[in-house]
Design a protein around this motif. Structure first.
Motif, PDB file in Angstrom:
ATOM      1  N   ASP A 158       0.828  -1.206   0.000  1.00 37.30           N
ATOM      2  CA  ASP A 158       0.000   0.000   0.000  1.00 37.30           C
ATOM      3  C   ASP A 158       0.862   1.255   0.000  1.00 37.30           C
ATOM      4  OD1 ASP A 158      -2.572  -1.375   0.291  1.00 37.30           O
ATOM      5  OD2 ASP A 158      -1.834  -1.893   2.289  1.00 37.30           O
ATOM      6  N   VAL A 159       2.063   1.129   0.574  1.00 38.70           N
ATOM      7  CA  VAL A 159       3.004   2.247   0.648  1.00 38.70           C
ATOM      8  C   VAL A 159       4.394   1.706   0.318  1.00 38.70           C
ATOM      9  CG1 VAL A 159       3.979   4.092   2.067  1.00 38.70           C
ATOM     10  CG2 VAL A 159       1.627   3.308   2.476  1.00 38.70           C
ATOM     11  N   VAL A 160       5.118   2.421  -0.553  1.00 36.58           N
ATOM     12  CA  VAL A 160       6.483   2.037  -0.914  1.00 36.58           C
ATOM     13  C   VAL A 160       7.397   3.217  -0.609  1.00 36.58           C
ATOM     14  CG1 VAL A 160       8.045   1.316  -2.759  1.00 36.58           C
ATOM     15  CG2 VAL A 160       5.677   0.485  -2.725  1.00 36.58           C
ATOM     16  N   MET A 161       8.498   2.948   0.089  1.00 36.97           N
ATOM     17  CA  MET A 161       9.481   3.995   0.416  1.00 36.97           C
ATOM     18  C   MET A 161      10.858   3.555  -0.055  1.00 36.97           C
ATOM     19  SD  MET A 161       8.325   5.348   4.194  1.00 36.97           S
ATOM     20  CE  MET A 161       7.440   3.933   4.826  1.00 36.97           C
ATOM     21  N   LEU A 162      11.508   4.420  -0.813  1.00 38.06           N
ATOM     22  CA  LEU A 162      12.855   4.150  -1.316  1.00 38.06           C
ATOM     23  C   LEU A 162      13.810   5.228  -0.817  1.00 38.06           C
ATOM     24  CD1 LEU A 162      12.033   3.269  -5.058  1.00 38.06           C
ATOM     25  CD2 LEU A 162      12.054   1.735  -3.064  1.00 38.06           C
ATOM     26  N   GLN A 163      15.017   4.796  -0.470  1.00 40.41           N
ATOM     27  CA  GLN A 163      16.075   5.730  -0.088  1.00 40.41           C
ATOM     28  C   GLN A 163      17.202   5.657  -1.125  1.00 40.41           C
ATOM     29  OE1 GLN A 163      15.614   2.924   2.494  1.00 40.41           O
ATOM     30  NE2 GLN A 163      13.620   3.935   2.672  1.00 40.41           N
ATOM     31  N   GLU A 164      18.017   6.689  -1.162  1.00 39.49           N
ATOM     32  CA  GLU A 164      19.104   6.838  -2.138  1.00 39.49           C
ATOM     33  C   GLU A 164      18.584   6.713  -3.571  1.00 39.49           C
ATOM     34  OE1 GLU A 164      23.060   5.486  -1.641  1.00 39.49           O
ATOM     35  OE2 GLU A 164      22.823   5.086   0.499  1.00 39.49           O
ATOM     36  N   ALA A 165      17.427   7.293  -3.802  1.00 34.94           N
ATOM     37  CA  ALA A 165      16.863   7.372  -5.154  1.00 34.94           C
ATOM     38  C   ALA A 165      17.373   8.656  -5.794  1.00 34.94           C
ATOM     39  CB  ALA A 165      15.333   7.343  -5.089  1.00 34.94           C
ATOM     40  N   TYR A 187      14.654  10.778  -1.645  1.00 28.97           N
ATOM     41  CA  TYR A 187      13.622   9.949  -1.017  1.00 28.97           C
ATOM     42  C   TYR A 187      12.396   9.892  -1.921  1.00 28.97           C
ATOM     43  CZ  TYR A 187      16.726  10.798   2.864  1.00 28.97           C
ATOM     44  OH  TYR A 187      17.849  10.890   3.639  1.00 28.97           O
ATOM     45  N   TRP A 188      11.887   8.677  -2.105  1.00 24.98           N
ATOM     46  CA  TRP A 188      10.757   8.452  -3.002  1.00 24.98           C
ATOM     47  C   TRP A 188       9.686   7.690  -2.246  1.00 24.98           C
ATOM     48  CZ3 TRP A 188       8.100   4.369  -5.381  1.00 24.98           C
ATOM     49  CH2 TRP A 188       7.417   4.669  -6.573  1.00 24.98           C
ATOM     50  N   VAL A 209      20.110  16.237   3.897  1.00 28.05           N
ATOM     51  CA  VAL A 209      18.725  15.884   4.174  1.00 28.05           C
ATOM     52  C   VAL A 209      18.699  14.411   4.565  1.00 28.05           C
ATOM     53  CG1 VAL A 209      16.394  15.679   3.246  1.00 28.05           C
ATOM     54  CG2 VAL A 209      17.848  17.611   2.581  1.00 28.05           C
ATOM     55  N   ALA A 210      18.269  14.121   5.776  1.00 26.75           N
ATOM     56  CA  ALA A 210      18.316  12.769   6.307  1.00 26.75           C
ATOM     57  C   ALA A 210      16.965  12.065   6.268  1.00 26.75           C
ATOM     58  CB  ALA A 210      18.830  12.784   7.739  1.00 26.75           C
ATOM     59  N   GLY A 211      15.955  12.704   5.666  1.00 28.17           N
ATOM     60  CA  GLY A 211      14.655  12.045   5.558  1.00 28.17           C
ATOM     61  C   GLY A 211      13.557  13.041   5.243  1.00 28.17           C
ATOM     62  N   PRO A 222      -5.850   9.626   9.012  1.00 30.69           N
ATOM     63  CA  PRO A 222      -4.514  10.097   8.625  1.00 30.69           C
ATOM     64  C   PRO A 222      -3.414   9.376   9.395  1.00 30.69           C
ATOM     65  CG  PRO A 222      -5.608  11.713  10.014  1.00 30.69           C
ATOM     66  CD  PRO A 222      -6.628  10.662   9.729  1.00 30.69           C
ATOM     67  N   VAL A 223      -2.325   9.125   8.693  1.00 31.51           N
ATOM     68  CA  VAL A 223      -1.148   8.470   9.279  1.00 31.51           C
ATOM     69  C   VAL A 223       0.079   9.273   8.863  1.00 31.51           C
ATOM     70  CG1 VAL A 223       0.285   6.393   9.311  1.00 31.51           C
ATOM     71  CG2 VAL A 223      -2.211   6.172   9.219  1.00 31.51           C
ATOM     72  N   VAL A 224       0.977   9.534   9.812  1.00 28.99           N
ATOM     73  CA  VAL A 224       2.238  10.206   9.505  1.00 28.99           C
ATOM     74  C   VAL A 224       3.293   9.148   9.196  1.00 28.99           C
ATOM     75  CG1 VAL A 224       4.094  11.652  10.429  1.00 28.99           C
ATOM     76  CG2 VAL A 224       1.703  12.244  10.856  1.00 28.99           C
ATOM     77  N   VAL A 225       3.996   9.359   8.089  1.00 29.49           N
ATOM     78  CA  VAL A 225       5.013   8.401   7.627  1.00 29.49           C
ATOM     79  C   VAL A 225       6.327   9.145   7.425  1.00 29.49           C
ATOM     80  CG1 VAL A 225       5.689   6.809   5.792  1.00 29.49           C
ATOM     81  CG2 VAL A 225       3.302   6.904   6.545  1.00 29.49           C
ATOM     82  N   ALA A 226       7.408   8.599   7.964  1.00 33.09           N
ATOM     83  CA  ALA A 226       8.742   9.172   7.784  1.00 33.09           C
ATOM     84  C   ALA A 226       9.600   8.185   7.009  1.00 33.09           C
ATOM     85  CB  ALA A 226       9.385   9.486   9.128  1.00 33.09           C
ATOM     86  N   ASN A 227      10.235   8.695   5.967  1.00 30.38           N
ATOM     87  CA  ASN A 227      11.159   7.910   5.142  1.00 30.38           C
ATOM     88  C   ASN A 227      12.551   8.464   5.422  1.00 30.38           C
ATOM     89  OD1 ASN A 227      12.472   6.450   3.188  1.00 30.38           O
ATOM     90  ND2 ASN A 227      11.466   7.422   1.448  1.00 30.38           N
ATOM     91  N   ILE A 228      13.425   7.677   6.093  1.00 28.75           N
ATOM     92  CA  ILE A 228      14.674   8.234   6.597  1.00 28.75           C
ATOM     93  C   ILE A 228      15.892   7.417   6.164  1.00 28.75           C
ATOM     94  CG2 ILE A 228      13.408   9.060   8.627  1.00 28.75           C
ATOM     95  CD1 ILE A 228      15.094   7.058  10.279  1.00 28.75           C
TER      96      ILE A 228
END
Length: 368
Positions: A158-165, A187-188, A209-211, A222-228
Protein backbone atom coordinates in the motif's frame (compact mmCIF):
# COMPACT_ATOMS: atom_id res chain seq x y z
CA UNK A 1 63.25 -101.36 57.56
CA UNK A 2 64.38 -97.87 57.20
CA UNK A 3 62.45 -95.21 59.08
CA UNK A 4 63.76 -92.29 57.07
CA UNK A 5 61.05 -89.89 55.98
CA UNK A 6 60.63 -88.72 52.45
CA UNK A 7 61.55 -85.09 52.06
CA UNK A 8 58.59 -82.75 52.17
CA UNK A 9 57.55 -81.37 48.83
CA UNK A 10 58.21 -77.62 48.42
CA UNK A 11 55.21 -75.33 48.87
CA UNK A 12 53.48 -74.25 45.68
CA UNK A 13 54.65 -70.92 44.38
CA UNK A 14 52.52 -67.94 45.29
CA UNK A 15 50.06 -67.03 42.57
CA UNK A 16 51.08 -63.90 40.79
CA UNK A 17 48.66 -61.06 41.20
CA UNK A 18 47.21 -59.74 37.97
CA UNK A 19 48.51 -56.30 37.08
CA UNK A 20 45.85 -53.57 37.29
CA UNK A 21 44.37 -52.67 33.89
CA UNK A 22 45.80 -49.61 32.22
CA UNK A 23 43.26 -46.78 32.20
CA UNK A 24 42.08 -45.89 28.75
CA UNK A 25 40.06 -42.82 29.83
CA UNK A 26 41.08 -40.23 27.24
CA UNK A 27 39.51 -37.45 29.32
CA UNK A 28 42.56 -37.46 31.57
CA UNK A 29 45.06 -36.88 28.79
CA UNK A 30 46.87 -33.55 28.48
CA UNK A 31 45.07 -32.84 25.21
CA UNK A 32 41.67 -33.40 26.84
CA UNK A 33 42.53 -31.01 29.65
CA UNK A 34 43.56 -28.37 27.12
CA UNK A 35 40.28 -28.78 25.21
CA UNK A 36 38.29 -28.51 28.44
CA UNK A 37 40.04 -25.29 29.45
CA UNK A 38 39.79 -23.77 26.00
CA UNK A 39 36.06 -24.59 25.90
CA UNK A 40 35.54 -22.78 29.18
CA UNK A 41 37.53 -19.78 27.99
CA UNK A 42 35.54 -19.67 24.75
CA UNK A 43 32.24 -19.71 26.64
CA UNK A 44 33.49 -16.83 28.76
CA UNK A 45 34.51 -14.98 25.58
CA UNK A 46 31.04 -15.48 24.06
CA UNK A 47 29.43 -14.13 27.24
CA UNK A 48 31.78 -11.16 27.05
CA UNK A 49 30.70 -10.50 23.46
CA UNK A 50 27.07 -10.48 24.61
CA UNK A 51 27.89 -7.89 27.25
CA UNK A 52 29.66 -5.73 24.67
CA UNK A 53 26.73 -5.99 22.25
CA UNK A 54 23.78 -5.48 24.55
CA UNK A 55 25.14 -3.59 27.57
CA UNK A 56 28.16 -1.59 26.43
CA UNK A 57 26.98 -1.35 22.82
CA UNK A 58 28.42 1.62 20.91
CA UNK A 59 29.46 3.53 24.01
CA UNK A 60 32.94 2.04 23.57
CA UNK A 61 34.74 1.75 20.25
CA UNK A 62 35.33 -2.00 20.69
CA UNK A 63 31.59 -2.43 21.23
CA UNK A 64 30.96 -0.42 18.06
CA UNK A 65 33.28 -2.64 16.05
CA UNK A 66 31.62 -5.83 17.33
CA UNK A 67 28.17 -4.36 16.66
CA UNK A 68 28.82 -3.95 12.94
CA UNK A 69 31.14 -6.89 12.20
CA UNK A 70 29.79 -10.32 11.12
CA UNK A 71 28.71 -12.30 14.17
CA UNK A 72 28.68 -15.85 12.81
CA UNK A 73 32.50 -16.25 13.16
CA UNK A 74 32.09 -16.06 16.95
CA UNK A 75 30.61 -19.56 16.73
CA UNK A 76 33.53 -21.16 14.87
CA UNK A 77 35.69 -21.86 17.98
CA UNK A 78 32.77 -23.73 19.58
CA UNK A 79 32.40 -25.88 16.47
CA UNK A 80 36.12 -26.74 16.35
CA UNK A 81 36.37 -27.41 20.08
CA UNK A 82 33.17 -29.42 19.99
CA UNK A 83 34.53 -31.72 17.30
CA UNK A 84 37.76 -32.13 19.25
CA UNK A 85 35.80 -32.82 22.43
CA UNK A 86 33.78 -35.54 20.71
CA UNK A 87 37.05 -37.33 20.04
CA UNK A 88 38.78 -37.01 23.40
CA UNK A 89 36.67 -35.16 25.99
CA UNK A 90 32.90 -35.65 25.79
CA UNK A 91 31.99 -33.42 28.77
CA UNK A 92 33.26 -30.37 26.88
CA UNK A 93 30.54 -30.95 24.25
CA UNK A 94 27.96 -29.36 26.54
CA UNK A 95 30.07 -26.28 27.14
CA UNK A 96 30.58 -25.76 23.42
CA UNK A 97 26.93 -26.46 22.67
CA UNK A 98 25.95 -23.64 25.06
CA UNK A 99 28.50 -21.28 23.49
CA UNK A 100 27.28 -22.08 19.97
CA UNK A 101 23.66 -21.66 21.03
CA UNK A 102 24.40 -18.21 22.43
CA UNK A 103 26.04 -17.20 19.15
CA UNK A 104 23.30 -18.56 16.88
CA UNK A 105 20.59 -17.16 19.14
CA UNK A 106 21.01 -13.85 20.96
CA UNK A 107 24.35 -12.73 19.51
CA UNK A 108 23.14 -13.10 15.91
CA UNK A 109 19.75 -11.71 17.02
CA UNK A 110 17.58 -14.64 15.97
CA UNK A 111 13.88 -13.81 15.94
CA UNK A 112 11.32 -16.60 16.32
CA UNK A 113 7.75 -15.15 16.51
CA UNK A 114 7.15 -15.82 12.81
CA UNK A 115 8.28 -19.45 12.79
CA UNK A 116 4.68 -20.66 12.71
CA UNK A 117 4.22 -19.03 9.33
CA UNK A 118 5.82 -20.87 6.44
CA UNK A 119 8.32 -18.80 4.42
CA UNK A 120 6.96 -17.65 1.10
CA UNK A 121 3.32 -17.69 2.21
CA UNK A 122 1.21 -15.49 -0.07
CA UNK A 123 -0.17 -12.66 2.06
CA UNK A 124 -3.96 -12.21 2.23
CA UNK A 125 -5.66 -9.57 0.13
CA UNK A 126 -5.42 -6.13 1.73
CA UNK A 127 -8.35 -5.15 3.88
CA UNK A 128 -9.62 -1.82 5.07
CA UNK A 129 -7.77 -2.11 8.38
CA UNK A 130 -4.40 -3.25 7.03
CA UNK A 131 -1.50 -1.28 5.65
CA UNK A 132 1.34 -2.98 3.80
CA UNK A 133 4.59 -1.02 3.92
CA UNK A 134 7.69 -1.81 1.84
CA UNK A 135 11.04 -0.06 2.16
CA UNK A 136 14.41 -0.37 0.42
CA UNK A 137 17.64 1.56 0.04
CA UNK A 138 18.10 1.27 -3.72
CA UNK A 139 21.74 2.47 -3.75
CA UNK A 140 21.36 4.86 -6.70
CA UNK A 141 19.48 2.14 -8.63
CA UNK A 142 22.48 -0.22 -8.68
CA UNK A 143 23.10 -2.95 -9.59
CA UNK A 144 19.68 -4.27 -10.74
CA UNK A 145 16.89 -1.81 -10.01
CA UNK A 146 14.34 -3.76 -12.06
CA UNK A 147 14.85 -6.72 -9.73
CA UNK A 148 14.16 -4.52 -6.72
CA UNK A 149 10.90 -3.22 -8.17
CA UNK A 150 9.81 -6.72 -9.13
CA UNK A 151 10.33 -7.92 -5.58
CA UNK A 152 8.54 -4.88 -4.13
CA UNK A 153 5.52 -5.59 -6.33
CA UNK A 154 5.30 -9.18 -5.09
CA UNK A 155 4.45 -7.92 -1.61
CA UNK A 156 1.37 -6.11 -2.98
CA UNK A 157 2.14 -2.97 -0.94
CA UNK A 158 0.00 0.00 0.00
CA UNK A 159 3.00 2.25 0.65
CA UNK A 160 6.48 2.04 -0.91
CA UNK A 161 9.48 4.00 0.42
CA UNK A 162 12.85 4.15 -1.32
CA UNK A 163 16.07 5.73 -0.09
CA UNK A 164 19.10 6.84 -2.14
CA UNK A 165 16.86 7.37 -5.15
CA UNK A 166 19.27 9.82 -6.75
CA UNK A 167 17.75 11.67 -9.67
CA UNK A 168 15.14 10.20 -11.98
CA UNK A 169 15.04 6.68 -13.33
CA UNK A 170 12.84 5.59 -16.25
CA UNK A 171 11.52 2.60 -14.32
CA UNK A 172 10.21 4.87 -11.57
CA UNK A 173 7.87 6.57 -14.06
CA UNK A 174 6.50 3.19 -15.09
CA UNK A 175 6.21 1.75 -11.57
CA UNK A 176 2.79 2.25 -9.95
CA UNK A 177 1.79 5.02 -12.41
CA UNK A 178 -1.71 5.50 -10.97
CA UNK A 179 -0.54 5.91 -7.39
CA UNK A 180 0.11 9.08 -5.42
CA UNK A 181 3.87 9.66 -5.59
CA UNK A 182 6.43 12.03 -4.15
CA UNK A 183 10.14 12.29 -5.02
CA UNK A 184 11.97 14.72 -2.74
CA UNK A 185 15.74 14.93 -2.61
CA UNK A 186 16.86 11.25 -2.57
CA UNK A 187 13.62 9.95 -1.02
CA UNK A 188 10.76 8.45 -3.00
CA UNK A 189 7.33 7.52 -1.66
CA UNK A 190 4.38 6.01 -3.50
CA UNK A 191 1.00 5.31 -1.92
CA UNK A 192 -2.44 4.03 -2.84
CA UNK A 193 -3.77 6.90 -0.75
CA UNK A 194 -3.34 10.67 -1.06
CA UNK A 195 -0.19 12.04 0.51
CA UNK A 196 1.38 15.40 1.18
CA UNK A 197 4.82 16.50 2.27
CA UNK A 198 4.98 17.80 5.84
CA UNK A 199 8.71 18.41 6.31
CA UNK A 200 12.22 17.37 5.41
CA UNK A 201 14.60 16.20 8.13
CA UNK A 202 17.68 18.38 8.01
CA UNK A 203 20.83 16.95 9.55
CA UNK A 204 22.81 19.96 10.73
CA UNK A 205 25.72 17.86 11.96
CA UNK A 206 26.27 16.22 8.55
CA UNK A 207 24.76 19.03 6.46
CA UNK A 208 22.38 16.86 4.46
CA UNK A 209 18.72 15.88 4.17
CA UNK A 210 18.32 12.77 6.31
CA UNK A 211 14.66 12.04 5.56
CA UNK A 212 11.19 13.35 4.81
CA UNK A 213 7.89 13.31 6.68
CA UNK A 214 4.55 12.94 4.88
CA UNK A 215 0.90 12.50 5.78
CA UNK A 216 -1.19 9.71 4.27
CA UNK A 217 -4.97 9.90 4.10
CA UNK A 218 -5.81 6.21 4.61
CA UNK A 219 -9.28 4.64 4.93
CA UNK A 220 -8.75 4.41 8.70
CA UNK A 221 -7.66 8.01 9.09
CA UNK A 222 -4.51 10.10 8.63
CA UNK A 223 -1.15 8.47 9.28
CA UNK A 224 2.24 10.21 9.50
CA UNK A 225 5.01 8.40 7.63
CA UNK A 226 8.74 9.17 7.78
CA UNK A 227 11.16 7.91 5.14
CA UNK A 228 14.67 8.23 6.60
CA UNK A 229 18.33 7.40 5.97
CA UNK A 230 20.71 7.82 8.90
CA UNK A 231 24.46 8.22 8.51
CA UNK A 232 26.47 5.02 8.22
CA UNK A 233 28.73 4.00 11.10
CA UNK A 234 31.32 2.79 8.59
CA UNK A 235 32.88 6.24 8.26
CA UNK A 236 33.72 6.20 11.94
CA UNK A 237 34.88 2.60 12.05
CA UNK A 238 37.41 3.12 9.25
CA UNK A 239 39.20 5.50 11.62
CA UNK A 240 40.11 2.43 13.70
CA UNK A 241 43.26 1.31 11.94
CA UNK A 242 46.89 0.55 12.67
CA UNK A 243 47.94 4.18 12.41
CA UNK A 244 45.30 5.60 14.78
CA UNK A 245 45.78 2.73 17.23
CA UNK A 246 49.51 3.40 17.43
CA UNK A 247 48.89 7.12 17.94
CA UNK A 248 46.26 6.39 20.58
CA UNK A 249 43.57 8.28 18.60
CA UNK A 250 41.31 5.40 17.51
CA UNK A 251 38.99 5.56 20.49
CA UNK A 252 38.61 9.35 20.33
CA UNK A 253 37.87 9.42 16.59
CA UNK A 254 35.38 6.55 16.73
CA UNK A 255 33.60 8.03 19.74
CA UNK A 256 33.42 11.46 18.14
CA UNK A 257 31.75 10.10 15.01
CA UNK A 258 29.35 8.02 17.10
CA UNK A 259 28.28 11.17 18.93
CA UNK A 260 27.59 12.89 15.60
CA UNK A 261 25.40 9.95 14.57
CA UNK A 262 23.50 10.22 17.84
CA UNK A 263 22.92 13.92 17.24
CA UNK A 264 21.63 13.28 13.72
CA UNK A 265 19.23 10.57 14.91
CA UNK A 266 17.88 12.96 17.57
CA UNK A 267 17.49 15.70 14.93
CA UNK A 268 15.44 13.37 12.73
CA UNK A 269 13.23 12.31 15.61
CA UNK A 270 12.63 15.90 16.66
CA UNK A 271 11.31 16.78 13.19
CA UNK A 272 9.13 13.67 13.08
CA UNK A 273 7.60 14.36 16.50
CA UNK A 274 7.07 18.03 15.70
CA UNK A 275 4.83 17.12 12.75
CA UNK A 276 3.19 13.97 14.08
CA UNK A 277 0.74 15.45 16.53
CA UNK A 278 -1.63 12.76 17.80
CA UNK A 279 -1.64 10.71 14.60
CA UNK A 280 -0.34 7.15 14.24
CA UNK A 281 3.28 7.00 13.09
CA UNK A 282 5.30 4.80 10.73
CA UNK A 283 9.06 5.27 10.32
CA UNK A 284 10.94 3.24 7.71
CA UNK A 285 14.24 3.30 5.94
CA UNK A 286 17.95 2.69 6.30
CA UNK A 287 18.79 3.34 9.96
CA UNK A 288 22.37 2.11 9.52
CA UNK A 289 22.27 0.51 12.96
CA UNK A 290 20.74 -2.66 14.45
CA UNK A 291 17.91 -2.36 16.93
CA UNK A 292 20.21 -3.69 19.68
CA UNK A 293 22.45 -0.61 19.46
CA UNK A 294 22.02 1.97 22.19
CA UNK A 295 22.12 4.64 19.45
CA UNK A 296 18.91 3.13 18.06
CA UNK A 297 17.29 2.44 21.43
CA UNK A 298 17.71 5.91 22.89
CA UNK A 299 16.02 7.57 19.88
CA UNK A 300 13.63 4.98 18.41
CA UNK A 301 13.24 2.44 21.21
CA UNK A 302 9.71 3.58 22.12
CA UNK A 303 8.43 2.45 18.70
CA UNK A 304 7.70 -1.12 17.66
CA UNK A 305 10.22 -2.76 15.34
CA UNK A 306 8.21 -4.83 12.87
CA UNK A 307 10.83 -7.55 12.45
CA UNK A 308 11.56 -7.81 16.17
CA UNK A 309 7.84 -8.31 16.82
CA UNK A 310 6.74 -10.47 13.89
CA UNK A 311 9.83 -11.46 11.90
CA UNK A 312 11.28 -14.92 11.45
CA UNK A 313 14.98 -15.77 11.45
CA UNK A 314 17.79 -13.23 11.30
CA UNK A 315 16.39 -10.77 8.75
CA UNK A 316 19.77 -9.42 7.69
CA UNK A 317 19.46 -6.65 5.11
CA UNK A 318 23.01 -5.53 4.25
CA UNK A 319 25.59 -5.60 2.80
CA UNK A 320 24.89 -7.64 -0.34
CA UNK A 321 27.77 -6.32 -2.44
CA UNK A 322 31.08 -8.20 -2.66
CA UNK A 323 33.03 -7.80 0.58
CA UNK A 324 36.61 -8.87 1.18
CA UNK A 325 36.82 -12.13 3.16
CA UNK A 326 33.02 -12.58 3.00
CA UNK A 327 30.50 -14.26 0.73
CA UNK A 328 28.78 -12.14 -1.91
CA UNK A 329 25.04 -11.62 -1.46
CA UNK A 330 25.16 -12.94 2.11
CA UNK A 331 24.29 -9.94 4.34
CA UNK A 332 25.24 -10.03 8.02
CA UNK A 333 23.54 -6.94 9.53
CA UNK A 334 19.90 -5.95 10.04
CA UNK A 335 20.12 -2.18 9.68
CA UNK A 336 16.97 -1.46 7.61
CA UNK A 337 13.78 -1.30 9.64
CA UNK A 338 10.07 -0.57 9.63
CA UNK A 339 8.87 0.94 12.90
CA UNK A 340 5.39 1.91 14.01
CA UNK A 341 3.61 3.42 16.98
CA UNK A 342 1.40 1.47 19.37
CA UNK A 343 -1.77 2.28 17.39
CA UNK A 344 -0.73 -0.50 14.97
CA UNK A 345 -0.58 -4.22 15.44
CA UNK A 346 2.11 -6.00 13.41
CA UNK A 347 0.82 -9.01 11.49
CA UNK A 348 4.06 -10.01 9.78
CA UNK A 349 7.39 -8.69 8.63
CA UNK A 350 9.60 -10.19 5.95
CA UNK A 351 12.97 -9.46 4.41
CA UNK A 352 13.45 -10.04 0.69
CA UNK A 353 15.95 -12.41 -0.87
CA UNK A 354 16.81 -10.51 -4.03
CA UNK A 355 20.11 -8.80 -4.65
CA UNK A 356 19.07 -5.93 -6.86
CA UNK A 357 20.57 -3.51 -4.35
CA UNK A 358 23.20 -3.57 -1.64
CA UNK A 359 20.23 -3.63 0.76
CA UNK A 360 17.41 -6.16 0.93
CA UNK A 361 13.75 -5.17 0.68
CA UNK A 362 11.84 -5.02 3.99
CA UNK A 363 8.06 -5.51 4.02
CA UNK A 364 5.59 -5.33 6.91
CA UNK A 365 1.85 -5.71 7.23
CA UNK A 366 0.35 -3.45 9.89
CA UNK A 367 -3.19 -3.52 11.20
CA UNK A 368 -5.27 -1.01 13.15
Amino acid sequence: MSNTCAPASPPPPLARRAAPPVSRDSSSTPLARVIWRLSGLNLALVCGVMVLLFVVSERWWIGSAITFLPRLPWGLPAVVLGLAGWWCHRPSLWVNAVALGLVLGPIMELRVPGLLQAPGTVPPAPGRDTLRVVSCNVQAYRPHFAEVLSEVARYRPDVVMLQEAFGDHPLLDEFLPDWHRLHHNTYWIASRYPLRLLAECQSEVFERVAGIVVELQTPVGPVVVANIHQMTARRGLVEINKSTLLRGEAARLADEFRQWREIEAAEIRAVVDAHRGERPLIVAGDFNTPTSSHVFQQVWGDLQSAFDVAGCGYGYTAPCRPIRFWLTNVPWARIDHILCSSEFGIVRCQVGRGNGSDHRVVAAELRR
